[in-house]
Design an enzyme around this catalytic site. Structure first.
Site, short mmCIF file in Angstrom:
data_model
loop_
_atom_site.label_atom_id
_atom_site.label_comp_id
_atom_site.label_asym_id
_atom_site.label_seq_id
_atom_site.Cartn_x
_atom_site.Cartn_y
_atom_site.Cartn_z
N THR A 1 -27.23 22.74 3.16
CA THR A 1 -27.92 23.08 4.41
C THR A 1 -26.93 23.12 5.56
O THR A 1 -26.97 24.02 6.41
CB THR A 1 -29.03 22.06 4.69
N ASN B 1 -37.01 18.61 4.83
CA ASN B 1 -37.28 17.75 3.69
C ASN B 1 -36.39 18.22 2.53
O ASN B 1 -36.73 19.15 1.80
CB ASN B 1 -38.75 17.82 3.30
N GLU B 2 -35.25 17.59 2.41
CA GLU B 2 -34.23 17.99 1.45
C GLU B 2 -34.58 17.48 0.05
O GLU B 2 -35.51 16.69 -0.13
CB GLU B 2 -32.87 17.44 1.88
N PRO B 3 -33.84 17.95 -0.99
CA PRO B 3 -34.06 17.44 -2.35
C PRO B 3 -34.06 15.91 -2.37
O PRO B 3 -33.22 15.26 -1.76
CB PRO B 3 -32.86 18.00 -3.11
#
Length: 662
Positions: A203, A184-186
């Site tokens: 990432t 769950n990235e920014p």
């Protein structure tokens, strides 16, 4: 030794965490004041994970007694590996059964075959599932082989399956440098479900070493959503090492933000973060404990507070006033010492005494306030360098100074550094050999055949595969030649250059083998042979690939096994930091100033490592070349000393004395 002395000694040791607070004075309200997620700090990851492993074991056992399934959410990456090792140990040695356990993994790259080296299916099998008695049908991991039009339906069913078990009893998490949990990235929302996502460039950059280059890292992944994670009854997040310190501070003390998805855990009623001192070093209670509670004001903490105050106000030490201390949460120091001037002079002298142009000790001089003793002179010195360039990158000026001042200097390169040589660079050397053979008409050496064989191996190698033994040796030979060239430039006798080639490193891949006694014995035998008066070693635990950490642990273990030797009682250990960052000033025991000419000498020594110039395979997050990082860091340290009121120098190299064996 009284309690205060124990605290002081532990604080001097950068590898252990000791609370700076007075007994009973550390507020229980840290969470409300600064920390919005309950956070526990442990000396090592292995100690921390035992707490959680015991909790999980009790949960599994309790559920089994009720005839219920225990539902665990699991993570991948380096952070949970010590936890999985402890679970495996409990299964094998204590009989912990996993037959009533159902697991759901957080994520998987997409696309990804389950047998691929980078697959999280393979990761989980190798680190946990192959070593315990969990039933295969109870293992759930996102499927990286699905056709793209099947992924959404799979994700809905994944969430539904978790719900069918009543949700996750406990979810284990790591944390990425973007602040992601799972993938769950920014930008991820609090209500986001399990889904396919695009990976953040940072990432992918961090994963590049596992895939043999950033271009080989998948751009997408399937991840359990934030909403799915937040439904877990309990969440435990692990964070280890200096590289995680800044993101842990933001996650624990910053506001809830979609840009740092870990901050959503502040909204969860039963979350704990477990970290080591390295990962906790940016938290207020560690970095600025006087803002949190009543402290034990030992010299290092006083220095830390005063340096911080100077930086906050832009003042040198001797210009700080009583009002400055009171207005910035340091009234307790005035209560203990009376006046700002008393504290100022104490810290000024303390810092001034760290500066020395004689890192091996100055002969025929009063050494009462010098960081290194005058005698014996000259000293026998061993400089340990994890890779074949860390010595000149981190302490090249001091290295040259020790030689020029007449000490008997040896350098020991702990690993070959072979994985940090580009394939094309290695082929250039073989190409050179082809020309040499032609020029000198050498008939007994078939350079063309060797070149063609190496080229074929490189062309047919898959991303992430290890180099062949021959290619590893070739790349290692390149690094050795560069190290010798740098040593020659500094004036070191080639007989004093030692290549240890510690076995833990020689996998041909970024992932290394565990340290063993064989590694320790190689270091121990060299020390026993040389019996030095000084040891210099890289104390840099922030190395993103872990080699520095294993190297310093190997040296410390070797020293533990030698501590009763007569020569060791007259040996001092000085720690420098690698290319990634510098020691905080409160920890510095010796600061060696460099002239402009010495800075140039250091730079030219670094230049001898030509395979590491311009671009290296694993540069870390800093795009600057190693010589630039080094010079900028050394200039910044000198500038800080100058702003604190010390003499103005061109550059300074810093060292911490490791005296844990005293």
């Amino acid at each position: 030794m009284n309690k205060t002395d124990e605290v002081i000694q532990k604080y001097y040791n950068p590898f252990e965490y000791a609370s700076p607070f007075r007994n009973g004075a550390e507020p229980e309200s840290i969470r409300e004041r600064y920390e919005r997620i309950p956070t526990a700090i442990y000396p090592t990851a292995s100690e921390a994970v035992k707490i959680v492993a015991k909790e999980v074991a009790n949960l599994i056992t309790s559920k089994a007694q009720k005839g219920e399934m225990c539902v665990l959410g699991l993570a991948t990456g380096s952070s949970p590996i010590p936890f999985y090792k402890e679970l495996v140990r409990m299964h094998k040695e204590e009989g912990l059964s996993f037959k009533n356990v159902v697991t759901f993994n957080l994520d998987e790259y997409y696309p990804m075959e389950p047998t691929a080296k980078q697959s999280y299916v393979r990761f989980m099998n190798e680190n946990l599932f192959d070593h315990i008695d969990i039933l295969p049908e109870n293992v759930n991991i996102p499927d990286g082989t699905l056709p793209v039009d099947k992924v959404t339906d799979f994700c809905k069913k994944y969430d539904a399956k978790i719900d069918s078990y009543g949700g996750l009893d406990l979810q284990v998490l790591g944390i990425g440098r973007t602040g992601h949990i799972g993938f769950n990235e920014p930008g991820s929302l609090l209500n986001s479900p399990t889904r396919m996502v695009s990976l953040d460039p940072l990432t992918r950059f961090d994963a590049a070493s596992d895939f043999g280059g950033e271009e080989n890292v998948p751009r997408k992944a399937i991840t359990m959503g934030v909403a799915s994670i937040m439904k877990a009854k309990r969440i435990v997040l692990f964070a280890w090492g200096d590289a995680k310190a800044e993101i842990i501070r933001k996650a624990v003390e910053g506001p809830v933000s979609e840009q740092i998805p870990t901050t959503f855990l502040q909204l969860h009623p039963n979350t704990n973060i477990l970290c080591d001192f390295g990962a906790a070093m940016e938290l207020t209670r560690v970095k600025h404990p006087w803002l949190v509670g009543s402290c034990v004001w030992h010299p290092r903490l006083i220095r830390k507070a005063v340096v911080w105050l100077c930086q906050e106000l832009g003042k040198p030490i001797l210009k700080l006033t009583d009002a400055d201390y009171r207005e910035h949460g340091l009234s307790e120091l005035l209560e203990e010492y009376g006046y700002a001037s008393t504290v100022n002079i104490k810290v000024f002298n303390d810092l001034q005494h760290t500066i020395s142009g004689w890192p091996g000790g100055k002969p025929n001089a009063d050494d009462a306030t010098r960081p290194e003793r005058a005698l014996p002179f000259p000293k026998k010195v061993v400089i340990f360098s994890p890779h074949p360039d860390d010595d000149v990158i981190s302490m090249g000026g001091t290295f040259a100074r020790l030689i020029n001042q007449g000490h008997d200097v040896h350098v020991a390169y702990q690993v070959s550094g072979n994985i940090a040589v580009f394939d094309d660079y290695a082929l250039r050397f073989l190409d050179f050999l082809r020309d040499v053979q032609h020029i000198y008409h050498i008939k007994d050496f078939d350079a063309s055949s060797i070149y063609n064989n190496a080229q074929s191996i490189i062309a047919n190698r898959k991303p992430g595969d290890a180099d062949s033994d021959a290619l590893k040796m070739l790349k290692g030979a390149i690094r050795r030649g560069e190290a010798r060239a740098a040593c020659r430039y500094l004036g070191l006798d080639e007989a004093h250059v030692h290549f240890l080639d510690l076995p833990f490193y020689e996998t041909g891949k970024v992932k290394k083998s565990p340290k063993t006694q064989a590694d320790v014995d190689i270091v121990k035998n060299l020390l026993q042979e040389l019996q030095p008066h000084q040891i210099y070693a890289a104390g840099d635990l922030a190395d993103p690939h872990g080699t520095h950490k294993v190297c310093i642990e190997t040296i410390i273990e070797a020293c533990k096994q030698l501590k009763n030797e007569a020569w060791f009682k007259d040996c001092r250990i000085w720690l420098y930091r690698g290319a990634w960052m510098e020691w905080d000033l409160d920890m510095v025991d010796m600061a060696v100033p460099l002239s402009p000419e010495e800075v140039k000498i250091k730079r030219l020594a670094i230049y001898r490592h030509q395979s590491q110039k311009d671009m290296v395979p694993f540069p870390g997050k800093d795009p600057r070349e190693f010589w630039q990082r080094s010079e900028d860091r050394n200039h910044a340290t000198a500038d800080l000393y100058d702003k604190l009121g010390m003499a103005e120098y061109q550059a300074i190299e810093c060292f911490v004395r490791y005296d844990h064996f005293i």
